[in-house]
Design an enzyme around this catalytic site. Structure first.
Site, PDB file in Angstrom:
ATOM      1  N   HIS A 156     102.822 -34.910  19.498  1.00  0.00           N
ATOM      2  CA  HIS A 156     101.717 -34.399  18.677  1.00  0.00           C
ATOM      3  C   HIS A 156     101.948 -34.854  17.239  1.00  0.00           C
ATOM      4  O   HIS A 156     102.902 -35.603  16.958  1.00  0.00           O
ATOM      5  CB  HIS A 156     101.633 -32.878  18.801  1.00  0.00           C
ATOM      6  N   ALA A 157     101.105 -34.364  16.331  1.00  0.00           N
ATOM      7  CA  ALA A 157     101.176 -34.835  14.939  1.00  0.00           C
ATOM      8  C   ALA A 157     102.530 -34.519  14.282  1.00  0.00           C
ATOM      9  O   ALA A 157     102.934 -35.204  13.337  1.00  0.00           O
ATOM     10  CB  ALA A 157     100.035 -34.230  14.129  1.00  0.00           C
ATOM     11  N   HIS A 165     105.500 -34.806  15.795  1.00  0.00           N
ATOM     12  CA  HIS A 165     106.343 -35.964  16.143  1.00  0.00           C
ATOM     13  C   HIS A 165     105.897 -37.187  15.341  1.00  0.00           C
ATOM     14  O   HIS A 165     106.732 -37.960  14.872  1.00  0.00           O
ATOM     15  CB  HIS A 165     106.226 -36.302  17.633  1.00  0.00           C
ATOM     16  N   ASP A 168     112.570 -26.728  14.608  1.00  0.00           N
ATOM     17  CA  ASP A 168     113.754 -26.303  15.369  1.00  0.00           C
ATOM     18  C   ASP A 168     114.906 -26.201  14.384  1.00  0.00           C
ATOM     19  O   ASP A 168     115.835 -27.030  14.385  1.00  0.00           O
ATOM     20  CB  ASP A 168     114.041 -27.315  16.481  1.00  0.00           C
ATOM     21  N   VAL A 171     105.163 -29.410  10.608  1.00  0.00           N
ATOM     22  CA  VAL A 171     103.740 -29.765  10.492  1.00  0.00           C
ATOM     23  C   VAL A 171     102.948 -28.632  11.150  1.00  0.00           C
ATOM     24  O   VAL A 171     103.303 -28.166  12.236  1.00  0.00           O
ATOM     25  CB  VAL A 171     103.438 -31.112  11.187  1.00  0.00           C
ATOM     26  N   LEU A 229     102.995 -26.837  14.828  1.00  0.00           N
ATOM     27  CA  LEU A 229     102.730 -27.703  15.977  1.00  0.00           C
ATOM     28  C   LEU A 229     103.914 -27.645  16.942  1.00  0.00           C
ATOM     29  O   LEU A 229     105.069 -27.653  16.528  1.00  0.00           O
ATOM     30  CB  LEU A 229     102.513 -29.144  15.521  1.00  0.00           C
ATOM     31  N   SER A 230     103.575 -27.591  18.223  1.00  0.00           N
ATOM     32  CA  SER A 230     104.604 -27.561  19.259  1.00  0.00           C
ATOM     33  C   SER A 230     103.987 -28.101  20.543  1.00  0.00           C
ATOM     34  O   SER A 230     102.793 -27.877  20.795  1.00  0.00           O
ATOM     35  CB  SER A 230     105.041 -26.104  19.499  1.00  0.00           C
TER      36      SER A 230
HETATM   37  O1  PAF Z   1     113.701 -31.100  19.849  1.00  0.00           O
HETATM   38  C1  PAF Z   1     113.571 -31.642  20.975  1.00  0.00           C
HETATM   39  O2  PAF Z   1     112.494 -32.072  21.381  1.00  0.00           O
HETATM   40  C2  PAF Z   1     114.791 -31.778  21.870  1.00  0.00           C
HETATM   41  O3  PAF Z   1     115.614 -30.669  21.778  1.00  0.00           O
HETATM   42  C3  PAF Z   1     115.587 -33.080  21.617  1.00  0.00           C
HETATM   43  C4  PAF Z   1     116.209 -33.089  20.240  1.00  0.00           C
HETATM   44  C5  PAF Z   1     114.680 -34.276  21.792  1.00  0.00           C
HETATM   45  C6  PAF Z   1     116.716 -33.199  22.635  1.00  0.00           C
HETATM   46  O4  PAF Z   1     116.219 -33.234  23.940  1.00  0.00           O
END
Ligand code: PAF
Length: 281
Positions: free
Chosen positions: A34-35, A37, A150, A176, A184-185
């Site tokens: 998503h946005a 990332h 996270d 974001v 966003l998740s």
């Molecule tokens: O944050 C995430 O999406 C995951 O924990 C990661 C860092 C890609 C590891 O699988």
């Protein structure tokens, strides 16, 4: 952009890039992009010659098999987004490629990994360290990019890099949010229309708590968040902790640290959502 499934093939590509003096950026993801990332990817593309995005739902970090099964898998759509962002390589291996045998490594990041997510999702951060350390060993990036949503994961990865040690820079990128504030998740895709409306109360409460914190004690601010979420339809608070942003340990007064963050996890129906807010930085 090349989509690569095999470790040896990726290594060969990257070793050729390094011979040409190119820097390598890594954005580890579990796909369902998503946005949020996209913001990590944009930064990686701006700061490195070559960018690798891993797209791998890592089974070892799921302590709940149901959550693993339901995790969205959208490789084709992910690749479209990544190609448009100028990514060089998407690493999308199978579980067998990454874990030809069970990974028995234990990463001790105590006390960072014993609180909050670590307490409610036993083994989760060990699984994250297993996959992230493997990705670091395979890709050997100059920089790796992680989101601040996270928050605890980012702190633990910084600690792993310091402790083990890995020779790369960890770049933390801001959360974001949707226009109404929801962080966003990939999990937001699992919210019904009704739940999506209810979920916005999480960020609203966190933003309001920053105002509250200016004139109230830490304990009062904490109670405000817990009580507001408890009174919000469709939401169930798992935890809300106000912690030192470096040690992740609870603080009891606003004077305890110069870096204070509130971390929250809330269930909206079956969907587990996390968010955080900085009170002092
Ligand atoms: O944050 C995430 O999406 C995951 O924990 C990661 C860092 C890609 C590891 O699988």
């Amino acid at each position: 952009m090349k989509v690569i499934q095999k470790i040896e093939e990726l290594r060969a590509e990257l070793s050729a890039c390094r011979k040409d003096g190119k820097t390598v950026g890594l954005v580890p993801t579990m796909g369902a992009l998503h946005a949020g990332h996209a913001s990590l990817v944009k930064r990686a593309v701006a700061e490195n010659d070559v960018v690798v995005v891993s797209d791998f739902v890592n089974p070892t970090q799921f302590n709940d098999k149901n959550d693993l099964q339901k995790y969205p898998r959208t490789l084709d759509a992910d690749c479209k987004l990544l190609e448009a962002e100028g990514v060089s390589f998407v690493f999308a291996p199978s579980v067998e490629e990454v874990y030809p045998e069970p990974d028995t490594r234990q990463f001790d990041n105590a006390p960072l990994d014993t609180v909050m997510e670590g307490k409610y999702r036993p083994g989760h951060f060990n699984g994250v360290c297993q996959i992230v350390s493997k990705l670091f060993l395979i890709v050997e990036p100059n920089r790796a990019y992680f989101g601040e949503k996270d928050f605890q994961q980012l702190a633990i990865i910084r600690e792993m890099v310091r402790k083990y040690p890995f020779d790369l820079e960890i770049v933390g990128c801001p959360i974001v949010r949707e226009a109404d504030g929801l962080a966003l998740s990939s999990r937001n895709a699992r919210l019904s229309e009704e739940q999506r409306k209810q979920a916005v109360q999480i960020s609203k409460t966190l933003f309001a708590s920053v105002e509250i914190s200016r004139h109230h004690t830490l304990a009062e601010t904490k109670s405000f968040v817990a009580e507001t979420i408890a009174a919000s339809e469709g939401l169930e608070l798992e935890y809300f902790e106000i912690v030192d942003g470096n040690t992740l340990q609870n603080v009891t007064s606003w004077d305890d640290s110069d870096y204070i963050v509130g971390c929250i996890t809330v269930y909206c129906g079956e969907v587990r959502l996390i968010d955080n807010i900085k009170y002092k930085e």
